[in-house]
Design an enzyme around this catalytic site. Structure first.
Site, short mmCIF file in Angstrom:
data_model
loop_
_atom_site.label_atom_id
_atom_site.label_comp_id
_atom_site.label_asym_id
_atom_site.label_seq_id
_atom_site.Cartn_x
_atom_site.Cartn_y
_atom_site.Cartn_z
N ASP A 1 45.47 68.73 -57.03
CA ASP A 1 46.78 68.40 -57.29
C ASP A 1 46.83 68.09 -58.75
OD1 ASP A 1 49.66 67.51 -56.74
OD2 ASP A 1 49.01 65.48 -56.62
N THR B 1 49.46 65.52 -60.25
CA THR B 1 49.73 64.01 -60.58
C THR B 1 48.82 63.28 -59.87
OG1 THR B 1 52.18 64.50 -60.75
CG2 THR B 1 51.58 62.29 -60.47
N ASP C 1 46.12 62.74 -54.03
CA ASP C 1 46.27 61.60 -53.78
C ASP C 1 47.70 60.89 -53.25
OD1 ASP C 1 48.20 62.28 -56.07
OD2 ASP C 1 47.79 60.07 -56.79
#
Length: 838
Positions: free
Chosen positions: A518, A520, A726
């Protein structure tokens, strides 16, 4: 006829299988199905079978489980009082014979017979107790005076852990066994001397009686537990190492006793020149003493395999300074509650998880993250229990206490992972299942072959070699090969900030060839900041005045004040700095992967990416898109604001790329792993980040279901996929991937869905996880090779295959020594992982 009953005592899938098999064997049962989660058994039978029959079957099987009517569930077992000190009162088998099953008292594993190992955790390290030197029955949680005699109470000394007690018990028995075995051995060896001086004192048959007398404490006290374990293994048909030792040493000792009492029964081949039967007291006692030595060395080695957890336990402080009505009060860790204000002085360990409310400092987090450089912390920054404060005092608010702290969760995760089974262990389990019966058959064949074709005295050769075959075989070396490496490897990972959920994750991580990441919070720091607010005054419908940048910010902050998303928090923080007044908002909802919506001041408001604007029926003009693209090409995130279905402005949010990201991605690519970035951000922002990181493969504007589909697509192509993320939007893909990797800085949902958690939350942790999995799997394969090659070569040599060519035979005593050290060598090899640099 079908009945459903409650089953009590199951803790793992191994228990479920065992109960199911036991109930299925009851006469009259056509089928038994056991559900672990519901703790229920559904039993199909041709005619009614009384409940007492099933209760008796489980009782005869070892009384570890019980069966009851559904409305008569037994009361919970009384909580076993944990021993004071490092112990916990929770024990498990080092070979994981029944999966992750635990026991509440020390003893032997009911399947393999090995000593149970005590789990390590924080449950009994916090509280310090005080007692009276004159009245030991007085135990208090704090210092003071004795209520009986008035004397000052003194701190109680911690009891030895169960692990230490086991070691001391074995050590005591070993010295007793050695003291009685040594003279037996010397007497037996003296027979090799010409003109044996002992026979000048008395005849050999009398020395045999002395050997018999000296062997009794060895057999019936120091090593009697081996015979108990052997009997139990045969009774339950869980054949193991102790089965072979019990048969081998037991036959040698029993033969010797029988030969002394009834010498006339034996042919001359079994007799010495003096007419006494050959006795094997020295073989039996030396074998048993050497096996005891092996158990002793294993007990000591086992204590080192969970040394990582013990080191983590030492990080937990016992006391903390709590601010009560402006005063500093020293309290026990157990007395800290949520939202308490604590003071941490220079050099102190941080007592619980929380955030700094006053002051700033540097904190050494190396014991949890594995990174040696101290981290600067200031107001509102998070701090973790067990980390060490630098040279400045600060105040903090307790946000997680007890078992919720990061340190406690790490220890819990390490314990769970250490008890889990790697798929590669199934190979060892299959081999072990046939191992003992095969060895017994080989031993019998050895006796027959030597008796038919061996040299004189044929029966003596046959007898000795058959025993050597039984003694040298070591199924436990095979059983320990995988669990020992997993336990040490998981501990090593925890010391470096890589938390492994189970052993399967290690095995799969070793095979990973594709990594999805991912953006961010994974590639970037996940600490977004507002860089620009824009307003589209001319974009409004006719008759309405345009919004100023301050008003756009006001609407964004008012809507986002209900959200916990990192981007939302960044805007709210920015609004506070600008002293923006928050308007009344209601009906807030998040549209996963797109943005948020609600009502502010009674107007429908939407904030998010272009897909969110479509969802809100708000059109973005080409002029607006061009203005946003100038920021997106710099790697910034742009969220549009729509009020009354009209796009009125935007917010530009920047998120720095972590300093470790580029190097980590390069290292992973060098290892042959394809790295793919999937982000919900737009193409221009993703392109800017990918260019900076030299990432050729990326996809933008990805919704959670798109990430999930991408994982499935790669898996269908035969790829072994790891996914690192996350956020909540990463959870489906994390769960679907072969190995889910959660950033420790992310959400609980992401961490729960993942198999590996990186405490520090940067991509360098993935490099560590890959290196660790490679090292552990290599170590497991070495252990399995050692165990298999040892048994493959040892058994034929003990059987005497080298005798026709080289005249070499293996003494049962040498076989016992080799067997004892085979398990120790496997554990020793696993311990090398403790120093592995990942």
């Amino acid at each position: 006829m079908t009945h459903t009953y409650h089953i009590h005592g199951m803790t793992c899938n191994g228990c479920r299988t065992h109960v199911e098999e036991t109930l299925s064997k009851v006469k009259g049962v056509s089928k038994a199905t056991v559900d672990l989660e519901k703790a229920e058994a559904i039993i199909e039978m041709a005619s009614h079978i009384p409940l007492e029959t099933f209760q008796e079957a489980l009782k005869n099987d070892g009384d570890r489980y019980s069966i009851h009517k559904l409305d008569e569930k037994p009361t919970q077992d009384k909580k076993v009082k944990t021993p004071k000190g490092k112990g916990t009162g929770t024990f498990y088998c080092p070979m994981h014979c029944e999966g992750d099953k635990t026991y509440n008292k020390p003893g032997d594993c009911p399947v393999c017979g090995m000593d149970l190992v005590e789990e390590q955790n924080l449950s009994s390290t916090h509280s310090e107790q005080w007692t009276c030197p004159m009245h030991p029955e007085v135990v208090k949680e704090e210092a003071g005076s004795c209520p009986i005699c008035g004397m000052d109470l003194v701190p109680m000394e911690a009891d030895s852990s169960a692990e230490e007690k086991t070691y001391k018990k074995l050590l005591k028995k070993f010295w007793i066994a050695t003291a009685f075995t040594l003279p037996i051995f010397l007497m037996a060896m003296s027979e090799m001397l010409n003109n044996n001086p002992l026979y000048d004192i008395m005849e050999q048959k009398y020395w045999n009686w002395i050997q018999f007398a000296l062997s009794i404490p060895v057999v019936f006290y120091a090593t009697w537990m081996f015979f108990e374990r052997a009997y139990k293994s045969i009774k339950t048909w869980n054949l193991n190492m102790f089965t072979l030792i019990g048969i081998g040493a037991g036959v040698a000792w029993s033969f010797s006793v029988f030969g002394m009492f009834f010498p006339d029964v034996f042919p001359s081949q079994f007799k010495t020149e003096s007419g006494a039967v050959h006795v094997y007291f020295e073989a039996a006692t030396v074998i048993l003493t050497l096996v005891l030595l092996g158990q002793l060395l294993e007990a000591r080695a086992h204590s080192k395999t969970n040394s990582a957890v013990k080191e983590l336990l030492k990080l937990a402080p016992n006391k903390a300074i709590k601010i009560v009505d402006g005063e500093e009060v020293e309290v026990s860790i157990d007395e800290i509650e949520l939202n308490d204000i604590l003071k941490v002085k220079p050099g102190d360990k941080i007592p619980v998880d929380g955030s700094i409310t006053e002051g700033e400092t540097t904190i050494d987090e190396s014991m949890i993250t594995g990174e040696p450089i101290p981290v600067n912390k200031s107001q509102e920054d998070k701090v973790s229990s067990g980390t060490i404060n630098g040279n400045q005092s600060f105040l903090m608010k307790a946000e997680k206490v007890g078992s919720d702290t990061l340190l406690s969760q790490i220890i819990h995760m390490v314990n769970d992972a250490s008890r889990s089974r790697a798929p590669i262990q199934n190979l060892a389990d299959k081999v072990s299942g046939y191992f003992v019966p095969a060895v017994v058959i080989i031993s019998v064949l050895t006796f027959i072959v030597w008796a038919l074709w061996g040299p004189e005295p044929v029966y003596v050769y046959a007898f000795v070699n058959a025993i050597a075959v039984l003694i040298i075989a070591c199924p436990c070396a095979l059983g320990l090969a995988t669990p020992m490496s997993v336990m040490v490897g998981v501990g090593r990972g925890a010391q470096n900030g890589v938390l492994i959920k189970n052993a399967e994750a290690l095995e799969k991580m070793d095979k990973v060839d594709t990594l999805i990441i991912d953006k961010t919070g994974t590639i970037t720091e996940g600490k977004p900041t507002v860089e620009q607010i824009g307003a589209f005054g001319d974009g409004l419908t006719a008759g309405k005045a345009g919004f100023t940048e301050a008003e756009v910010l006001q609407y964004i902050v008012s809507l986002n004040s209900n959200s916990e998303h990192p981007l939302a928090e960044a805007t709210v923080k920015y609004g506070k700095e600008k002293k923006t007044e928050i308007l009344k908002s209601e009906g807030f909802s998040a549209v996963t992967g797109k943005g948020v919506e609600g009502q502010v001041n009674g107007k429908p408001v939407a904030l998010g990416n272009p897909e969110m604007m479509q969802h809100a029926n708000a059109k973005i003009s080409s002029e607006m898109e061009n203005e946003a693209k100038t920021y997106q090409k710099q790697g910034k995130t742009v969220s549009y604001l729509a009020i009354d279905t009209v796009v009125v402005g935007y917010v530009v949010i920047g998120d720095k790329i972590k300093t470790t990201s580029a190097k980590a991605i390069k290292t992973l690519q060098d290892k042959g792993i394809a790295v793919i970035m999937l982000t919900g951000d737009n193409h221009d922002t993703a392109q800017a980040v990918a260019t900076e990181l030299n990432l050729a493969d990326f996809k933008a504007s990805m919704l959670p279901e798109d990430k999930l589909k991408e994982v499935e697509k790669l898996q269908q192509q035969g790829k072994v996929v790891a996914m690192a993320g996350d956020g909540i939007n990463d959870a489906p893909a994390l769960a679907k991937s072969d190995v889910g990797i959660a950033m420790g800085t992310g959400t609980d949902v992401a961490i729960e869905s993942a198999m590996i958690t990186l405490v520090k939350g940067d991509l360098h942790g993935i490099v560590k996880a890959k290196n660790l999995s490679n090292a552990v799997m290599k170590n497991i394969k070495q252990n399995l090779f050692f165990a298999l090659i040892y048994n493959t070569l040892g058994v034929p040599i003990a059987a005497g295959v080298l005798f026709p060519f080289f005249g070499i035979l293996l003494s049962p005593m040498i076989a016992a020594l080799a067997m004892s050290f085979s398990s120790v060598s496997v554990i020793g090899n696993a311990l090398r992982l403790r120093t592995k640099n990942i």
